[in-house]
Design an enzyme around this catalytic site. Structure first.
Site, PDB file in Angstrom:
ATOM      1  N   ASP A  62       0.874  -1.172   0.000  1.00 32.53           N
ATOM      2  CA  ASP A  62       0.000   0.000   0.000  1.00 32.53           C
ATOM      3  C   ASP A  62       0.907   1.217   0.000  1.00 32.53           C
ATOM      4  OD1 ASP A  62      -1.657   2.130   0.488  1.00 32.53           O
ATOM      5  OD2 ASP A  62      -2.512   1.327   2.352  1.00 32.53           O
ATOM      6  N   ASN A  89       2.631   4.802 -11.881  1.00 31.56           N
ATOM      7  CA  ASN A  89       1.372   4.578 -12.582  1.00 31.56           C
ATOM      8  C   ASN A  89       0.181   4.408 -11.636  1.00 31.56           C
ATOM      9  OD1 ASN A  89      -0.433   3.516 -14.866  1.00 31.56           O
ATOM     10  ND2 ASN A  89      -0.331   1.754 -13.487  1.00 31.56           N
ATOM     11  N   TYR A 154      -9.415  14.943  -8.336  1.00 25.27           N
ATOM     12  CA  TYR A 154      -8.635  14.046  -9.202  1.00 25.27           C
ATOM     13  C   TYR A 154      -7.791  14.858 -10.182  1.00 25.27           C
ATOM     14  CZ  TYR A 154      -7.626  10.444 -12.696  1.00 25.27           C
ATOM     15  OH  TYR A 154      -6.997   9.597 -13.573  1.00 25.27           O
ATOM     16  N   GLY A 155      -8.409  15.843 -10.819  1.00 23.15           N
ATOM     17  CA  GLY A 155      -7.677  16.679 -11.765  1.00 23.15           C
ATOM     18  C   GLY A 155      -6.546  17.434 -11.096  1.00 23.15           C
ATOM     19  N   ALA A 156      -6.769  17.891  -9.869  1.00 24.58           N
ATOM     20  CA  ALA A 156      -5.723  18.605  -9.144  1.00 24.58           C
ATOM     21  C   ALA A 156      -4.517  17.700  -8.895  1.00 24.58           C
ATOM     22  CB  ALA A 156      -6.262  19.139  -7.824  1.00 24.58           C
ATOM     23  N   LYS A 158      -3.645  15.062 -10.648  1.00 24.01           N
ATOM     24  CA  LYS A 158      -3.001  14.700 -11.905  1.00 24.01           C
ATOM     25  C   LYS A 158      -2.263  15.888 -12.524  1.00 24.01           C
ATOM     26  CE  LYS A 158      -3.904  10.342 -12.083  1.00 24.01           C
ATOM     27  NZ  LYS A 158      -2.775   9.365 -12.052  1.00 24.01           N
TER      28      LYS A 158
END
Length: 267
Positions: A62, A89, A154-156, A158
Site C-alpha cells: 500500500d 502509474n 482528481y484533476g488537481a 493529476k
C-alpha cells in the site's frame, strides 16, 4: 532510451494501464518489480512477463502507508540489482461534486496520486543516478491538462504530478535522469467500471494496450510528454485561447455528466 534488459519499478501493475505496460515492456527482456496492493493479479502479470522472456518480481504494498515508498524502492533495488526506470502509474479516482465527496476520499486521492509518487521518486533517485541512464515516467491524465467538472480533486492531483514531473525534468537536466509525463485520455480499465460516462459525454475510450504502446514508444524516443485522446489537442487549444467558451460548452452537458459519473470511484 534503450529499454533492453533494464531494471524497472512499475506501480499499479496488476490491472489496467500498468498491466498493459508490463506486458509491452516484456518484449525488451527487462527485470520488472511489479507493485500493487493485491498479490494475486501481480503474480498473474509476473507469469505473463516471464512467458514473454522477461524477469519479474512481485512487491505487494500500500503505497500510501507510512514509509511504504522507501520500503518499496529498497525492495526493488535489492531484488533487481538496481533501478533504471521508475514508472509512477498507480492511481485512484472519486468523481462527483466536491461537497458530496467525503474528506477521506479527497485525502485518499492526494495520497496515492500525488504524495506517493513524489516520495517514491525521492527514494529512488540515488539508484536512478547510479544507473547512468535513467528515466522517471509519471502517468498523469487528460484531466491533468484540462479541468473537468466533477473531477476537481482528481484533476488537481493529476495536474500536480505532471507539474512535479516537468519541474523535476528541469532539475535533473544533464544529470542522467530524464522525466516523461504521460497523459491518458479515457481508458477502458477496471478503474472506469463504476462510471457510466460514454462517448456522448466526451469519453472516447482507448484500450490500455494502446496507451501502454504509446507510453513505451515515448520512453524509447526520449519524449517529454505523451498525450492521448482523439480530441485532446483541439480541446487544449480551445481552452488556451478561449476558456470561457469551454466553460459554456461543458455547461451544456453538465447535468447529464453529473449523473453518469456520480458513482465513479475506485477507492
Amino acid at each position: 532510451m534503450d529499454l533492453n534488459h533494464r531494471s524497472i519499478l512499475l506501480t499499479g501493475a496488476g490491472t489496467g494501464i500498468g498491466r498493459a505496460m508490463a506486458l509491452e515492456l516484456a518484449r525488451y527482456a527487462p527485470r520488472l518489480a511489479l507493485v500493487g496492493r493485491r498479490s494475486e493479479p501481480l503474480e498473474e502479470v509476473a507469469a505473463l512477463v516471464r512467458e514473454k522472456g522477461g524477469e519479474a518480481v512481485v512487491v505487494p504494498a500500500d503505497l500510501t502507508a507510512d514509509g511504504a515508498p522507501a520500503q518499496v524502492v529498497a525492495a526493488a533495488r535489492d531484488r533487481l540489482g538496481g533501478i533504471d526506470v521508475l514508472i509512477n502509474n498507480a492511481g485512484n479516482v472519486r468523481a462527483g461534486r466536491l461537497e458530496a465527496i467525503e474528506e477521506s476520499e479527497v485525502l485518499a486521492q492526494i495520497a496515492l496520486n500525488l504524495t506517493a509518487p513524489i516520495l517514491l521518486t525521492r527514494a529512488a533517485l540515488p539508484a536512478l543516478r547510479a544507473s547512468g541512464e535513467a528515466l522517471v515516467v509519471n502517468v498523469s491524465s487528460g484531466f491533468g491538462l484540462l479541468g473537468s467538472p466533477f473531477y476537481a480533486t482528481y484533476g488537481a492531483t493529476k495536474a500536480g504530478i505532471a507539474h512535479f514531473g516537468e519541474a523535476l525534468r528541469r532539475e535533473l537536466h544533464g544529470e542522467g535522469v530524464h522525466v516523461l509525463n504521460v497523459f491518458p485520455g479515457a481508458t477502458d480499465t477496471p478503474m472506469m467500471d463504476s462510471s457510466d460516462a460514454r462517448a456522448e459525454h466526451g469519453f472516447d475510450y482507448e484500450s490500455p494496450e494502446e496507451v501502454a504502446a504509446a507510453a513505451v514508444a515515448g520512453m524509447i524516443g526520449d519524449e517529454i510528454s505523451v498525450v492521448r485522446g482523439a480530441s485532446m489537442d483541439r480541446m487544449l487549444t480551445r481552452n488556451r485561447e478561449d476558456p470561457a467558451a469551454v466553460d459554456q460548452m461543458l455547461a451544456a452537458g453538465k447535468d447529464e455528466l453529473e449523473k453518469v459519473v456520480a458513482g465513479h470511484s475506485s477507492l
